[in-house]
Design a protein around this motif. Structure first.
Motif, PDB file in Angstrom:
ATOM      1  N   GLU A 180       0.839  -1.195   0.000  1.00 14.50           N
ATOM      2  CA  GLU A 180       0.000   0.000   0.000  1.00 14.50           C
ATOM      3  C   GLU A 180       0.878   1.251   0.000  1.00 14.50           C
ATOM      4  O   GLU A 180       0.656   2.194  -0.777  1.00 14.50           O
ATOM      5  CB  GLU A 180      -0.891   0.002   1.241  1.00 14.50           C
ATOM      6  N   LYS A 181       1.892   1.245   0.842  1.00 17.06           N
ATOM      7  CA  LYS A 181       2.795   2.393   0.941  1.00 17.06           C
ATOM      8  C   LYS A 181       3.559   2.606  -0.360  1.00 17.06           C
ATOM      9  O   LYS A 181       3.698   3.739  -0.838  1.00 17.06           O
ATOM     10  CB  LYS A 181       3.767   2.171   2.102  1.00 17.06           C
ATOM     11  N   PHE A 229       1.176   3.915  -3.121  1.00 12.90           N
ATOM     12  CA  PHE A 229       0.868   5.331  -2.942  1.00 12.90           C
ATOM     13  C   PHE A 229       2.053   6.204  -3.343  1.00 12.90           C
ATOM     14  O   PHE A 229       1.882   7.236  -4.002  1.00 12.90           O
ATOM     15  CB  PHE A 229       0.469   5.614  -1.499  1.00 12.90           C
ATOM     16  N   ALA A 230       3.245   5.809  -2.956  1.00 13.99           N
ATOM     17  CA  ALA A 230       4.440   6.592  -3.287  1.00 13.99           C
ATOM     18  C   ALA A 230       4.618   6.704  -4.801  1.00 13.99           C
ATOM     19  O   ALA A 230       4.932   7.780  -5.333  1.00 13.99           O
ATOM     20  CB  ALA A 230       5.673   5.952  -2.661  1.00 13.99           C
ATOM     21  N   VAL A 282       2.021   9.155  -6.164  1.00 21.09           N
ATOM     22  CA  VAL A 282       2.376  10.557  -5.895  1.00 21.09           C
ATOM     23  C   VAL A 282       3.394  11.061  -6.914  1.00 21.09           C
ATOM     24  O   VAL A 282       3.287  12.187  -7.409  1.00 21.09           O
ATOM     25  CB  VAL A 282       2.911  10.723  -4.460  1.00 21.09           C
ATOM     26  N   LEU A 337      -3.661  14.873  -1.226  1.00 23.62           N
ATOM     27  CA  LEU A 337      -2.763  13.723  -1.199  1.00 23.62           C
ATOM     28  C   LEU A 337      -2.765  13.040   0.166  1.00 23.62           C
ATOM     29  O   LEU A 337      -2.682  11.812   0.260  1.00 23.62           O
ATOM     30  CB  LEU A 337      -1.347  14.148  -1.582  1.00 23.62           C
ATOM     31  N   THR A 338      -2.889  13.818   1.225  1.00 22.91           N
ATOM     32  CA  THR A 338      -2.974  13.236   2.565  1.00 22.91           C
ATOM     33  C   THR A 338      -4.248  12.416   2.707  1.00 22.91           C
ATOM     34  O   THR A 338      -4.252  11.317   3.273  1.00 22.91           O
ATOM     35  CB  THR A 338      -2.937  14.336   3.640  1.00 22.91           C
ATOM     36  N   GLU A 397      -3.781   9.199   0.894  1.00 18.59           N
ATOM     37  CA  GLU A 397      -2.898   8.305   1.661  1.00 18.59           C
ATOM     38  C   GLU A 397      -3.656   7.643   2.809  1.00 18.59           C
ATOM     39  O   GLU A 397      -3.402   6.476   3.146  1.00 18.59           O
ATOM     40  CB  GLU A 397      -1.705   9.078   2.200  1.00 18.59           C
ATOM     41  N   GLN A 398      -4.588   8.363   3.402  1.00 13.42           N
ATOM     42  CA  GLN A 398      -5.356   7.851   4.543  1.00 13.42           C
ATOM     43  C   GLN A 398      -6.512   6.946   4.117  1.00 13.42           C
ATOM     44  O   GLN A 398      -7.228   6.430   4.973  1.00 13.42           O
ATOM     45  CB  GLN A 398      -5.896   9.023   5.365  1.00 13.42           C
ATOM     46  N   PRO A 421      -6.918   3.695   2.076  1.00 13.85           N
ATOM     47  CA  PRO A 421      -6.250   2.586   1.376  1.00 13.85           C
ATOM     48  C   PRO A 421      -7.078   2.068   0.191  1.00 13.85           C
ATOM     49  O   PRO A 421      -8.154   1.501   0.379  1.00 13.85           O
ATOM     50  CB  PRO A 421      -6.123   1.513   2.468  1.00 13.85           C
ATOM     51  N   TYR A 455      -3.313   0.716  -7.179  1.00 16.32           N
ATOM     52  CA  TYR A 455      -2.680   2.011  -7.433  1.00 16.32           C
ATOM     53  C   TYR A 455      -2.218   2.180  -8.879  1.00 16.32           C
ATOM     54  O   TYR A 455      -1.484   3.110  -9.195  1.00 16.32           O
ATOM     55  CB  TYR A 455      -1.501   2.218  -6.478  1.00 16.32           C
TER      56      TYR A 455
END
Length: 218
Positions: free
Chosen positions: A7-8, A11-12, A15, A29-30, A33-34, A36, A50
């Protein structure tokens, strides 16, 4: 642990792609990120959560690719304190992201299965300011007051008129219009200024035409 890492990483990567398009709104964007995305795609397609490709979901519907989803939300320009109407809940991802910024979100879809699943996701994420209903949104949601933003993901055959009474002064609507003779639609932003509306053509999108008066039968 593995899913959290994926997930991380997903997202990266998203971005980085968004920033190359000039999208760098920190609040948006926050909120993404919050929220999923893997919780909104079918379990067999979490690897696509993603990606920029569309993802099929129940009822013959689909999720926009992650890039397009966030690109559209950046054009909606939701701010804290806003009341937002979304027509076309789908998986509920966009409503959830909006709900992390806006004061209240009302999201409607014609499919009972989609609205029930989306509301369950809102409850699981603790988004109590997001309400999901099964309804025919072809004329907006008369009787629900006015909204600062209206977001539509089903294409109108012509410029919709219902927004005149359902938008606040200075409010805007982002919606697709069917492009005659083409398989795609044009996303437009309509902003209410006094009794006038300013139109801004944005970009083409792959949405299907809106089918009115269908919710009661599904």
């Amino acid at each position: 642990m593995k899913s959290a890492m994926l997930e991380k990483e997903g997202f990266a990567a998203l971005v980085l792609r968004l920033r190359s398009e000039g999208i760098s709104d920190l609040d948006l964007l926050t909120a993404v990120e919050q929220t999923p995305r893997s919780q909104f795609v079918p379990a067999t397609l979490t690897d696509e959560a993603y990606s920029s490709r569309t993802v099929p979901i129940d009822c013959g519907s689909f999720m926009e690719g992650a890039d397009l989803a966030v690109r559209l939300l950046s054009k909606l320009q939701v701010k804290p304190g806003h009341r937002v109407l979304e027509i076309g809940t789908g998986s509920g991802f966009s409503a959830a992201v909006i709900g992390r910024i806006a004061e209240r979100v009302l999201s409607v879809d014609r499919y009972r299965t989609l609205t029930a699943d989306a509301q369950a996701r809102m409850d699981e994420l603790g988004l109590r300011n997001v309400i999901v209903r099964q309804a025919d949104g072809s004329n907006g949601m008369p009787g629900e007051g006015t909204f600062d933003r209206i977001f539509v993901t089903a294409a109108f055959p012509a410029m919709p008129r219902f927004y005149a009474d359902q938008l606040t002064h200075g409010g805007s609507m982002v919606a697709p219009l069917v492009m005659e003779g083409m398989d795609t639609c044009l996303m437009v932003r309509l902003t209410k200024t006094g009794s006038r509306f300013e139109r801004e053509d944005l970009f083409t999108v792959p949405y299907l035409p809106l089918v009115p008066q269908m919710a009661a039968a599904l």
